[in-house]
Design a protein around this motif. Structure first.
Motif, short mmCIF file in Angstrom:
data_model
loop_
_atom_site.label_atom_id
_atom_site.label_comp_id
_atom_site.label_asym_id
_atom_site.label_seq_id
_atom_site.Cartn_x
_atom_site.Cartn_y
_atom_site.Cartn_z
N ASN A 165 -37.17 -6.18 3.52
CA ASN A 165 -37.99 -6.65 4.65
C ASN A 165 -37.25 -7.79 5.33
O ASN A 165 -37.24 -8.92 4.83
CB ASN A 165 -39.34 -7.15 4.16
CG ASN A 165 -40.14 -6.07 3.47
OD1 ASN A 165 -40.00 -4.89 3.78
ND2 ASN A 165 -40.97 -6.46 2.52
N GLY A 216 -40.68 7.24 3.76
CA GLY A 216 -40.00 6.28 2.88
C GLY A 216 -40.81 6.16 1.60
O GLY A 216 -42.02 6.04 1.65
N GLU A 275 -43.31 1.09 3.33
CA GLU A 275 -43.67 0.90 4.74
C GLU A 275 -42.68 -0.07 5.39
O GLU A 275 -42.44 -1.15 4.85
CB GLU A 275 -45.06 0.26 4.86
CG GLU A 275 -46.15 0.91 4.04
CD GLU A 275 -46.70 2.15 4.72
OE1 GLU A 275 -46.34 2.39 5.89
OE2 GLU A 275 -47.48 2.86 4.07
N GLN A 309 -38.32 5.25 8.67
CA GLN A 309 -38.50 6.39 7.77
C GLN A 309 -39.94 6.89 7.89
O GLN A 309 -40.87 6.10 7.84
CB GLN A 309 -38.27 5.98 6.32
CG GLN A 309 -36.86 5.51 6.01
CD GLN A 309 -36.68 5.19 4.55
OE1 GLN A 309 -35.86 5.79 3.88
NE2 GLN A 309 -37.45 4.26 4.05
N LEU A 338 -32.33 1.17 -0.98
CA LEU A 338 -32.76 -0.22 -0.88
C LEU A 338 -33.58 -0.41 0.39
O LEU A 338 -33.16 0.01 1.47
CB LEU A 338 -31.56 -1.17 -0.83
CG LEU A 338 -30.63 -1.18 -2.04
CD1 LEU A 338 -29.49 -0.22 -1.84
CD2 LEU A 338 -30.07 -2.54 -2.28
N LYS A 368 -42.72 -10.12 -2.48
CA LYS A 368 -41.70 -9.09 -2.67
C LYS A 368 -40.94 -8.91 -1.36
O LYS A 368 -41.53 -8.57 -0.33
CB LYS A 368 -42.38 -7.79 -3.09
CG LYS A 368 -41.47 -6.57 -3.17
CD LYS A 368 -42.15 -5.43 -3.90
CE LYS A 368 -41.37 -4.13 -3.79
NZ LYS A 368 -41.90 -3.07 -4.66
N VAL A 420 -49.29 -4.35 4.63
CA VAL A 420 -48.53 -3.55 3.66
C VAL A 420 -48.99 -3.82 2.24
O VAL A 420 -49.29 -2.90 1.48
CB VAL A 420 -47.02 -3.84 3.82
CG1 VAL A 420 -46.23 -3.29 2.65
CG2 VAL A 420 -46.50 -3.27 5.11
N GLY A 435 -37.32 -3.68 -2.38
CA GLY A 435 -37.50 -2.80 -3.54
C GLY A 435 -36.35 -1.80 -3.56
O GLY A 435 -35.72 -1.53 -2.53
N MET A 436 -36.08 -1.28 -4.75
CA MET A 436 -35.01 -0.29 -4.89
C MET A 436 -35.56 0.95 -5.56
O MET A 436 -36.40 0.86 -6.45
CB MET A 436 -33.89 -0.83 -5.78
CG MET A 436 -33.12 -1.98 -5.17
SD MET A 436 -31.60 -2.28 -6.11
CE MET A 436 -32.24 -2.80 -7.66
N LEU A 464 -31.54 1.55 3.45
CA LEU A 464 -30.29 2.26 3.21
C LEU A 464 -30.27 2.92 1.85
O LEU A 464 -31.00 2.50 0.94
CB LEU A 464 -29.09 1.33 3.35
CG LEU A 464 -28.85 0.29 2.26
CD1 LEU A 464 -27.37 0.05 2.11
CD2 LEU A 464 -29.54 -1.02 2.61
N SER A 465 -29.43 3.94 1.74
CA SER A 465 -29.21 4.60 0.45
C SER A 465 -27.72 4.75 0.24
O SER A 465 -26.98 5.05 1.18
CB SER A 465 -29.88 5.97 0.44
OG SER A 465 -31.27 5.83 0.57
N THR A 498 -34.07 8.00 3.63
CA THR A 498 -32.60 7.90 3.48
C THR A 498 -32.19 8.40 2.10
O THR A 498 -31.09 8.93 1.93
CB THR A 498 -32.11 6.45 3.68
OG1 THR A 498 -32.82 5.60 2.78
CG2 THR A 498 -32.31 5.99 5.12
C1 BT5 Z 1 -40.06 0.20 -4.45
O1 BT5 Z 1 -41.00 0.99 -5.02
O2 BT5 Z 1 -40.17 -0.99 -4.30
C2 BT5 Z 1 -38.84 0.95 -3.99
C3 BT5 Z 1 -38.72 0.96 -2.50
C4 BT5 Z 1 -37.46 1.64 -2.05
C5 BT5 Z 1 -37.45 1.85 -0.57
C6 BT5 Z 1 -36.12 2.33 -0.07
S1 BT5 Z 1 -36.04 2.30 1.66
C7 BT5 Z 1 -34.56 3.20 1.63
C8 BT5 Z 1 -34.73 4.25 0.56
N1 BT5 Z 1 -35.35 5.45 1.06
C9 BT5 Z 1 -36.57 5.68 0.52
O3 BT5 Z 1 -37.33 6.64 0.78
N2 BT5 Z 1 -36.83 4.70 -0.37
C10 BT5 Z 1 -35.74 3.75 -0.47
P1 BT5 Z 1 -42.29 0.46 -5.79
O4 BT5 Z 1 -41.91 -0.56 -6.82
O5 BT5 Z 1 -42.97 1.70 -6.22
O6 BT5 Z 1 -43.14 -0.28 -4.70
C11 BT5 Z 1 -43.92 0.41 -3.75
C12 BT5 Z 1 -45.14 -0.43 -3.48
O7 BT5 Z 1 -44.73 -1.61 -2.79
C13 BT5 Z 1 -46.16 0.25 -2.59
O8 BT5 Z 1 -47.13 0.93 -3.33
C14 BT5 Z 1 -46.77 -0.91 -1.80
O9 BT5 Z 1 -47.81 -1.53 -2.56
C15 BT5 Z 1 -45.66 -1.91 -1.75
N3 BT5 Z 1 -44.90 -1.83 -0.49
C16 BT5 Z 1 -44.75 -0.80 0.38
N4 BT5 Z 1 -43.97 -1.15 1.39
C17 BT5 Z 1 -43.61 -2.45 1.16
C18 BT5 Z 1 -42.81 -3.37 1.86
N5 BT5 Z 1 -42.17 -3.10 2.99
N6 BT5 Z 1 -42.68 -4.63 1.33
C19 BT5 Z 1 -43.28 -4.98 0.18
N7 BT5 Z 1 -44.06 -4.12 -0.53
C20 BT5 Z 1 -44.21 -2.87 -0.04
#
Ligand code: BT5
Length: 267
Positions: free
Chosen positions: A156, A54, A63, A51, A153, A130, A167, A133-134, A72-73, A28
């Motif tokens: 989960n 993602g 994931e 996604q 954003l 967690k 995950v 994440g953003m 969402l974005s 997104t």
């Molecule tokens: C984040 O990165 O936490 C930012 C995530 C943002 C996702 C949104 S979804 C809508 C929009 N479109 C996108 O493509 N992205 C944004 P970071 O702090 O780098 O955390 C990533 C790490 O969290 C990964 O390496 C995993 O270890 C872990 N992870 C992956 N999926 C997860 C999930 N669903 N819940 C919790 N941890 C997760």
């Protein structure tokens, strides 16, 4: 069954009045960045159920199995000074996630610097998951004269415990915490309403920094900051006016670490 995310429409306000829903998309954030380049106005919201690429920070993957997340974005065109307002806009999205999660699920959450929403059980630091994440990304026009901010954003919402464990060891979901499924539509509505109000206030001159700082987890605690292959251990003293993490190292040096290239762990 509650209302469907695919047909959600915002009835009032400016944020999300223009909303693009995808059953499936790469990211997104990519769609919102492309919209920024195409001249689309501030307030566009891109929502997806799934996604394929993602992403998180530092090109990590995000994931989210079908039907389980709110993905969402948001496209902002922050006023000058751009960098200041872009940083603050990301902070208010974090605060708004807390407000929306509390309103819809009754859960009190914290913000994990720089961009995560976490839930702590028991004593602070003893156990945490967690929930969201953003990912904030900036688009700049080829001439360099205009910019846009995309805040992505990933929350989960209804992710089953078995998938969470796949995950990451610290992944948690709203449904796993409250023990029942949670409406993504209700969460989206609460989120957009709160972000809009906070962004309007920001643009009117208000600074959310102190409120954001108050919500940060692990202030005063021993942490390990990972920068590339390097570990920096110390005490999390706080954040500076730009939102950089202030780390007091074991050698008593005070380092200001920017969000771009580091990850934070509790020691
Ligand atoms: C984040 O990165 O936490 C930012 C995530 C943002 C996702 C949104 S979804 C809508 C929009 N479109 C996108 O493509 N992205 C944004 P970071 O702090 O780098 O955390 C990533 C790490 O969290 C990964 O390496 C995993 O270890 C872990 N992870 C992956 N999926 C997860 C999930 N669903 N819940 C919790 N941890 C997760």
């Amino acid at each position: 069954m509650g209302p469907d995310l695919s047909t959600y429409q915002r009835a009032s306000g400016w944020l999300g009045r223009s909303l693009r829903y995808y059953a499936s998309i790469g990211s997104t954030n990519d769609a919102a960045l492309a919209a920024a380049a195409a001249g689309v106005s501030e307030g566009l919201v891109v929502v997806a159920d799934v996604q394929h690429s993602g992403r998180g920070r530092l090109n990590r993957r995000w994931e989210s199995p079908p039907g389980s997340g709110l993905l969402l974005s948001i496209l902002f065109r922050p006023p000058e000074p751009f960098v200041h307002h872009a940083g603050r806009a990301t902070m208010i999205c974090g605060l708004a996630m807390q407000t929306a999660v509390e309103a819809v699920c009754g859960l009190r959450t914290k913000l994990k610097w720089p961009n995560d929403l976490i839930y702590e059980s028991g004593d602070p630091g003893s156990g945490w998951v967690k929930l969201a994440g953003m990912l904030s990304e900036i688009w700049t026009s080829p001439a360099g004269d205009t910019g846009a901010l995309v805040v992505g954003l990933g929350i989960n919402v209804n992710m089953a415990a078995r998938r969470l464990a796949e995950v990451s060891a610290h992944a948690g979901s709203l449904s796993a915490l409250v023990g029942t499924s949670v409406s993504r539509v209700a969460l989206l509505e609460a989120l957009l309403e709160d972000i809009e109000a906070r962004y309007d206030t920001l643009c009117a001159g208000d600074d959310p920094l102190a409120r954001w700082r108050d919500q940060l987890a692990w202030l005063g605690r021993s942490v390990d900051v990972l920068r590339g292959p390097t570990h920096l251990c110390g005490t999390m003293e706080g954040v500076d006016d730009d939102g950089n993490l202030l780390l007091r190292t074991e050698e008593r040096e005070l380092l200001a670490l920017s969000a771009g290239d580091v990850s934070l762990r509790l020691l």
